[in-house]
Enzyme design. Sequence first.
Site, PDB file in Angstrom:
ATOM      1  N   SER A  80       0.788  -1.237   0.000  1.00  0.00           N
ATOM      2  CA  SER A  80       0.000   0.000   0.000  1.00  0.00           C
ATOM      3  C   SER A  80       0.817   1.283   0.000  1.00  0.00           C
ATOM      4  O   SER A  80       0.237   2.375  -0.017  1.00  0.00           O
ATOM      5  CB  SER A  80      -0.955   0.010   1.205  1.00  0.00           C
ATOM      6  OG  SER A  80      -2.029  -0.863   0.983  1.00  0.00           O
TER       7      SER A  80
ATOM      8  N   LYS B 216      -0.209   3.742  -2.598  1.00  0.00           N
ATOM      9  CA  LYS B 216      -1.281   4.733  -2.498  1.00  0.00           C
ATOM     10  C   LYS B 216      -0.771   6.170  -2.457  1.00  0.00           C
ATOM     11  O   LYS B 216      -1.521   7.105  -2.751  1.00  0.00           O
ATOM     12  CB  LYS B 216      -2.158   4.427  -1.281  1.00  0.00           C
ATOM     13  CG  LYS B 216      -2.954   3.124  -1.409  1.00  0.00           C
ATOM     14  CD  LYS B 216      -3.852   2.909  -0.214  1.00  0.00           C
ATOM     15  CE  LYS B 216      -4.739   1.674  -0.369  1.00  0.00           C
ATOM     16  NZ  LYS B 216      -4.020   0.416  -0.142  1.00  0.00           N
TER      17      LYS B 216
ATOM     18  N   SER C 288      -5.735   3.382   4.646  1.00  0.00           N
ATOM     19  CA  SER C 288      -5.225   2.478   3.608  1.00  0.00           C
ATOM     20  C   SER C 288      -6.325   1.595   3.028  1.00  0.00           C
ATOM     21  O   SER C 288      -6.106   0.408   2.761  1.00  0.00           O
ATOM     22  CB  SER C 288      -4.097   1.598   4.163  1.00  0.00           C
ATOM     23  OG  SER C 288      -3.271   1.128   3.122  1.00  0.00           O
TER      24      SER C 288
ATOM     25  N   LYS D  73       2.950   6.403   5.615  1.00  0.00           N
ATOM     26  CA  LYS D  73       2.156   5.418   4.867  1.00  0.00           C
ATOM     27  C   LYS D  73       2.661   4.026   5.186  1.00  0.00           C
ATOM     28  O   LYS D  73       3.855   3.742   5.085  1.00  0.00           O
ATOM     29  CB  LYS D  73       2.238   5.657   3.353  1.00  0.00           C
ATOM     30  CG  LYS D  73       1.274   4.785   2.560  1.00  0.00           C
ATOM     31  CD  LYS D  73      -0.158   5.215   2.785  1.00  0.00           C
ATOM     32  CE  LYS D  73      -1.175   4.125   2.476  1.00  0.00           C
ATOM     33  NZ  LYS D  73      -1.261   3.077   3.505  1.00  0.00           N
TER      34      LYS D  73
END
Length: 316
Positions: free
Chosen positions: A52, A55, A109, A214
């Site tokens: 992820s 993203k 997420s 993140k």
Amino acid sequence: MIKKIAAALLLSCSAAAVLAVPMGSQSVLVVEDGTGKILLEKNATDVVPIASLTKLMTAMVVLDSKLDMNEQISIDRQDVDMLKHSTSRVPVGATLSRGEVLQLALMSSDNRAAASLARTFPGGPERFKAAVNAKIRALGMTQTRIDEPTGLSPNNTSTATDLVKMATAAAAYPTITQYTTDTREVINIKGRGVEYHNTNRLVGAKGWDIGLSKTGYTEEAGRCLIMRIKAAGKNATIILLNARANSARIMDALNIRRLITGDGGRATLARATRSAPTSLIKASAGRMTKGKSAAKANNYRKKAAPTKKPRRRRAN
């Protein structure tokens, strides 16, 4: 000659400092912002799945397109993960603003949120992918490949070196820095308020000044993390890839923070309580205690078990 000796000594001291900070993540890169000085490096050029962390790229491409953040987006069945069958707290049929969808993709997420951003991109997923590839080239990420917006695909790969470039670029977007460092948000989902939280438990923790965050996880990528932090007056970007457990990823972050502040040495659980949420430390301590107890039990069983004579194999 003296200068060469001094340089060699400095290099050896730096290497010793790096070796004194054991890392559970398979790839690690810590870079001082502004100067580009490498503070810590481990397998930084290995190409690996990034989960992820993808993203952040998705968010940049969406924001670059200057789309209306107030436009309403409905989560569609096409946004449901059919690859990993991951769960989502954003139900099909829910209608949110594009800004709220982007926040859920970054802070929590959420995979359906990220998928819907690509689906509603002008020209659809194919144009979205073309925009991603153009952004990758513009950032000079020569070892990066991104096939889809969520990070669920193991084909989304990069290196820690390339991801520093992505993190630096993402940090220039106020919307991304805000959403990735929000600790929680209540969003109206089908007429009721639903509370969502940041997937990085260090965000909002006492003693942590985080400017970008993140997390990522898939079976292929392991536990991943991108963070930009400020500690002891220094700003640094941290890339952690393929840690086998969340506790290992957090301990790596703690050790790196101690390295930056000059505290030195490996962060023990007792010392770490000053820098991480209590629940996190208790969980890590519990796992360690459980592991030690299990090891002792196994040793006892080995000692107590009667020795068996090896069975002879029959000749064919």
